[in-house]
Write a protein that holds these residues in place. Sequence first.
Motif, PDB file in Angstrom:
ATOM      1  N   LEU A 255       0.848  -1.195   0.000  1.00  0.00           N
ATOM      2  CA  LEU A 255       0.000   0.000   0.000  1.00  0.00           C
ATOM      3  C   LEU A 255       0.882   1.243   0.000  1.00  0.00           C
ATOM      4  CD1 LEU A 255      -2.901   1.114   0.146  1.00  0.00           C
ATOM      5  CD2 LEU A 255      -2.713   1.040   2.637  1.00  0.00           C
ATOM      6  N   HIS A 256       0.627   2.129  -0.965  1.00  0.00           N
ATOM      7  CA  HIS A 256       1.429   3.347  -1.125  1.00  0.00           C
ATOM      8  C   HIS A 256       0.532   4.573  -1.015  1.00  0.00           C
ATOM      9  CE1 HIS A 256       4.734   0.812  -2.700  1.00  0.00           C
ATOM     10  NE2 HIS A 256       3.736   0.135  -3.253  1.00  0.00           N
ATOM     11  N   TYR A 257       1.131   5.663  -0.532  1.00  0.00           N
ATOM     12  CA  TYR A 257       0.410   6.925  -0.321  1.00  0.00           C
ATOM     13  C   TYR A 257       1.077   8.024  -1.138  1.00  0.00           C
ATOM     14  CZ  TYR A 257      -0.937  11.218   2.214  1.00  0.00           C
ATOM     15  OH  TYR A 257      -1.382  12.464   2.547  1.00  0.00           O
ATOM     16  N   LEU A 258       0.279   8.785  -1.888  1.00  0.00           N
ATOM     17  CA  LEU A 258       0.772   9.940  -2.647  1.00  0.00           C
ATOM     18  C   LEU A 258      -0.129  11.131  -2.357  1.00  0.00           C
ATOM     19  CD1 LEU A 258       1.125   7.266  -4.711  1.00  0.00           C
ATOM     20  CD2 LEU A 258       2.055   9.036  -6.203  1.00  0.00           C
ATOM     21  N   ALA A 259       0.465  12.286  -2.078  1.00  0.00           N
ATOM     22  CA  ALA A 259      -0.297  13.512  -1.846  1.00  0.00           C
ATOM     23  C   ALA A 259       0.023  14.524  -2.941  1.00  0.00           C
ATOM     24  CB  ALA A 259       0.038  14.095  -0.474  1.00  0.00           C
ATOM     25  N   VAL A 260      -0.912  15.424  -3.203  1.00  0.00           N
ATOM     26  CA  VAL A 260      -0.712  16.411  -4.270  1.00  0.00           C
ATOM     27  C   VAL A 260       0.370  17.424  -3.903  1.00  0.00           C
ATOM     28  CG1 VAL A 260      -3.047  16.177  -5.190  1.00  0.00           C
ATOM     29  CG2 VAL A 260      -2.612  17.841  -3.385  1.00  0.00           C
ATOM     30  N   ASN A 261       0.767  17.502  -2.612  1.00  0.00           N
ATOM     31  CA  ASN A 261       1.869  18.390  -2.231  1.00  0.00           C
ATOM     32  C   ASN A 261       3.239  17.738  -2.439  1.00  0.00           C
ATOM     33  OD1 ASN A 261       2.021  16.526  -0.175  1.00  0.00           O
ATOM     34  ND2 ASN A 261       1.536  17.948   1.476  1.00  0.00           N
ATOM     35  N   ALA A 265       4.744   7.876   0.498  1.00  0.00           N
ATOM     36  CA  ALA A 265       5.151   6.968   1.578  1.00  0.00           C
ATOM     37  C   ALA A 265       4.669   5.562   1.273  1.00  0.00           C
ATOM     38  CB  ALA A 265       4.596   7.433   2.921  1.00  0.00           C
ATOM     39  N   LEU A 266       5.384   4.583   1.834  1.00  0.00           N
ATOM     40  CA  LEU A 266       4.917   3.202   1.874  1.00  0.00           C
ATOM     41  C   LEU A 266       4.235   3.013   3.220  1.00  0.00           C
ATOM     42  CD1 LEU A 266       4.885   0.205   0.863  1.00  0.00           C
ATOM     43  CD2 LEU A 266       7.078  -0.066   2.030  1.00  0.00           C
ATOM     44  N   VAL A 267       2.963   2.604   3.214  1.00  0.00           N
ATOM     45  CA  VAL A 267       2.223   2.417   4.470  1.00  0.00           C
ATOM     46  C   VAL A 267       2.728   1.140   5.139  1.00  0.00           C
ATOM     47  CG1 VAL A 267      -0.049   2.182   5.524  1.00  0.00           C
ATOM     48  CG2 VAL A 267       0.220   3.581   3.475  1.00  0.00           C
ATOM     49  N   GLN A 268       3.300   1.299   6.331  1.00  0.00           N
ATOM     50  CA  GLN A 268       3.862   0.159   7.064  1.00  0.00           C
ATOM     51  C   GLN A 268       2.745  -0.538   7.830  1.00  0.00           C
ATOM     52  OE1 GLN A 268       6.931  -0.874   6.834  1.00  0.00           O
ATOM     53  NE2 GLN A 268       7.903   0.855   5.792  1.00  0.00           N
ATOM     54  N   LYS A 304      -0.181  11.041   7.800  1.00  0.00           N
ATOM     55  CA  LYS A 304       1.266  10.797   7.905  1.00  0.00           C
ATOM     56  C   LYS A 304       1.567   9.302   7.804  1.00  0.00           C
ATOM     57  CE  LYS A 304       2.222  14.854  10.768  1.00  0.00           C
ATOM     58  NZ  LYS A 304       2.712  15.340  12.087  1.00  0.00           N
ATOM     59  N   CYS A 305       0.516   8.522   7.560  1.00  0.00           N
ATOM     60  CA  CYS A 305       0.617   7.051   7.487  1.00  0.00           C
ATOM     61  C   CYS A 305       1.031   6.437   8.816  1.00  0.00           C
ATOM     62  CB  CYS A 305       1.566   6.621   6.355  1.00  0.00           C
ATOM     63  SG  CYS A 305       1.011   7.163   4.732  1.00  0.00           S
ATOM     64  N   ASP A 306       0.733   7.135   9.916  1.00  0.00           N
ATOM     65  CA  ASP A 306       0.964   6.588  11.258  1.00  0.00           C
ATOM     66  C   ASP A 306      -0.324   5.930  11.744  1.00  0.00           C
ATOM     67  OD1 ASP A 306       3.555   7.605  11.365  1.00  0.00           O
ATOM     68  OD2 ASP A 306       2.870   9.537  12.150  1.00  0.00           O
ATOM     69  N   PRO A 307      -0.227   4.779  12.423  1.00  0.00           N
ATOM     70  CA  PRO A 307      -1.439   4.136  12.954  1.00  0.00           C
ATOM     71  C   PRO A 307      -2.075   4.980  14.051  1.00  0.00           C
ATOM     72  CG  PRO A 307       0.530   2.968  13.690  1.00  0.00           C
ATOM     73  CD  PRO A 307       0.986   3.992  12.701  1.00  0.00           C
ATOM     74  N   VAL A 308      -3.399   5.136  13.986  1.00  0.00           N
ATOM     75  CA  VAL A 308      -4.135   5.928  14.966  1.00  0.00           C
ATOM     76  C   VAL A 308      -4.901   5.013  15.918  1.00  0.00           C
ATOM     77  CG1 VAL A 308      -6.003   7.612  15.240  1.00  0.00           C
ATOM     78  CG2 VAL A 308      -4.357   7.877  13.389  1.00  0.00           C
ATOM     79  N   PHE A 309      -5.561   3.994  15.350  1.00  0.00           N
ATOM     80  CA  PHE A 309      -6.295   3.030  16.180  1.00  0.00           C
ATOM     81  C   PHE A 309      -6.235   1.667  15.520  1.00  0.00           C
ATOM     82  CE2 PHE A 309      -9.936   0.754  17.888  1.00  0.00           C
ATOM     83  CZ  PHE A 309      -9.861   1.063  19.241  1.00  0.00           C
ATOM     84  N   ASP A 310      -5.950   0.641  16.339  1.00  0.00           N
ATOM     85  CA  ASP A 310      -5.894  -0.731  15.851  1.00  0.00           C
ATOM     86  C   ASP A 310      -7.079  -1.503  16.441  1.00  0.00           C
ATOM     87  OD1 ASP A 310      -4.622  -3.031  14.574  1.00  0.00           O
ATOM     88  OD2 ASP A 310      -4.302  -3.730  16.618  1.00  0.00           O
ATOM     89  N   PHE A 311      -7.884  -2.121  15.567  1.00  0.00           N
ATOM     90  CA  PHE A 311      -9.081  -2.831  16.006  1.00  0.00           C
ATOM     91  C   PHE A 311      -8.779  -4.271  16.437  1.00  0.00           C
ATOM     92  CE2 PHE A 311     -10.637   0.512  13.204  1.00  0.00           C
ATOM     93  CZ  PHE A 311     -11.668   1.051  13.943  1.00  0.00           C
ATOM     94  N   GLY A 312      -7.509  -4.635  16.529  1.00  0.00           N
ATOM     95  CA  GLY A 312      -7.168  -5.993  16.899  1.00  0.00           C
ATOM     96  C   GLY A 312      -7.396  -6.951  15.735  1.00  0.00           C
TER      97      GLY A 312
END
Length: 580
Positions: A255-261, A265-268, A304-312
Amino acid sequence: MAPPIPLLAVRGSDGTSLLCGPPGCEQHSAFQRDSRISRCVTFSRDGTLFGWCNGQSVSVVKSSDGSIVTTLDLPKTALLAFSPLSSVLVTWQPYSKSQDCPQGEANLQLWELPSGRLIKALYQKKVDSWCPSWSEDEHIAVRSVNNELHFFEKNDFNTIANKLHMQKVSDFALSPGGQPSKVAVYVPGSKGAPSFVRLYQYPVLGGPTAALANKSFFKADRVTMQWNKKASAVLVTASTEVDKTGASYYGEQTLHYLAVNGETALVQLLKNGPIYDVSWSPNSTEFCVVYGFMPAKATIFNLKCDPVFDFGTGPRNAAYYSPQGHILVLAGFGNLRGQMEVWDVKKYKQVSKPQAPDATHFSWCPDGEHVVTATCSPRLRVSNGYKIWHYTGSVLHKWDVASGSELWEVRWQPFPDGSFPERAIKYQAAPSELGSTQATPTQAYRPPALRHLPATPSSKLHEEEPPQNMRPGVSGEKNLSKTALKNQRKREAKKAAKQEAKPEPEPPSNPAPVRNSQSEPTCGDPEMDKKIKNVKKKLKAIEELKDQQASGKVLQKNQLEKIQKEEQLLKELEELQLGQ
C-alpha cells in the motif's frame, strides 16, 4: 422539513422494482414494476434519475414521480452510466463484428439528456474502464485509448482537447470534486524497470517537472487507485498475481500513499499477509486498512501514514464508512461467516456485532442510519434475498425470493452531500419485530485427544489481539506504562543506594570487599549471586519491552505476559538481596 426517504432498486429474474426505503421498503407508488429481465440498473449522481435496460430498450425516468425522460431503442445494452450533472447518458454493449460491418459497430454511445440525441459513438472493446471519467462540473472528461489518455472539454467529444503521452498508461483515476482537476496515472514496469504512479494537475501534463508527485515500486501486476473526497491524496494498492514466497495464494500486496503536495510513503502494516480492503474516511483525513493472514487486523491511519487506532484481529475482509463518516463497519463476507463489527469512530467504541451469513453485498443507505445486505446470484444461487438493518444490529425488513427465482442486484438511490445530517450514535438496539442476529461466540476446534483436558489459552488455533489506541498520549494504558516505568526506575535507584549503604560505617582491620550491585556478594554464595543476576536480567528485558510499548509498538501476547510479572520479580529480587 423532514429528510427525504431513499429508494432501493431491486433487480432479479422477476424483473426490476423501486422500493421506498427504510424501514418499510414498500413498492414505490409512482414506478410500475418492469417484469421483463433487466441487464443493468443505475441512478444519476444526485439520485433524481433512474435508468435501466430490459433487453428491449433503455428507459430513463424521474425517481420522484416515475415520469419518462427518454427511451432509447438499444436492446443489447449491458452497462449504463450518467455524467455527474445528468446531462449525458452513456451506454455500452459488447463489441461484435458481422459480415455487413467487418470493422464492428461503435459500441460505446453518449446520449444527450433529456433530448435523447446521440452526441458521439466510440469504440470500446474492453469492459475495463469502459465509461469516460468526468470532473464534478463536467468541465473535462477523460478516456483511456491505446495506452494514452484523451481529455475532452465541456462534453465536446468530437475534439480531443489534450493528451497525456506516456509509455503505456495502464490505468488512471480522475480526482473527485471540481477544478482544478487532478489525474493519477499508473505505468507498469518492464525490462527490470519499476512500475510507477504519477499525479498531474490538468492541463499541465507534459515535461519533467509537470508531475505533482511520483511513486515507484516493484512487485505490481495491477494497481487500485483511490482518491480521498477532498482530492488531496491517493492510496495505491499494488498487487502481484503470485506470491513467490508461497505464503499466500492471494499474491502479494503493498500500500502506497501519494499527496498532491509531493509527499509519498509506503504504508507500514503491522501484520504480514494480504491486503483485503482499503477505505478512505469521508473526512479525507484518515483511512482504514484490513490486512494480514486470518484472523485479519484492521487499522486506521492518518495522513502521515501513522497508525491511529488498531481494532485488533478478527474474521474480516472489508471496511465500510458511513456516508457521514461517523460509523465504520468491519465485515467478513465471501468465504467468512458474515460477521459485522459496527464501531463509533469518534469514541472508538463498538456499537453492535450482528451477523449476516451468506451475504454477497453490503452498502450504506445515504441516511447513515441503515444498511442493506443481500445474497445475490450468480455469486450464490441459493437463499437469495436482502435484509435492511439498523446499525445497532436490528433487522427492520427482510425479503426472500420465491422458489426458482434469483436476486441479482440491490442499489440505493444516491443523494447530494449534506442531504442527511449526522445524527448522534445510539448504542441500544432499534426496536424491530424481526429482532437482531448478534454473532454467537464460537469455541475453537479441539482435537479428540485434548477434549478431556481443561481448555487453556495455548489450545487456541489463533491468538486474538485486542483493540488498542495507537495515538501517543491518548491511551490510558500507555500513560500508565510510562508512569510504571518511571516508578520502577525510582525503586531500583533506591535499592541500589540501600545496597551501597549496607556495609558498616567503620570497617574492621581486615575489611571485606564493599558489597554493591556490581561486586560479588560477601556471603560468598555463587548460587544466590546467579539467581540475583537472572532476576535483574529479566527486569531489564521488561524495561526494554515497556519502552517499545510506549513508543507505539504492538507487543505479542507472550511479551505482555512478561510485563505482568514485573511486580513478582521485584519482590523476588528484594527477598534475594535481603537474604544475602
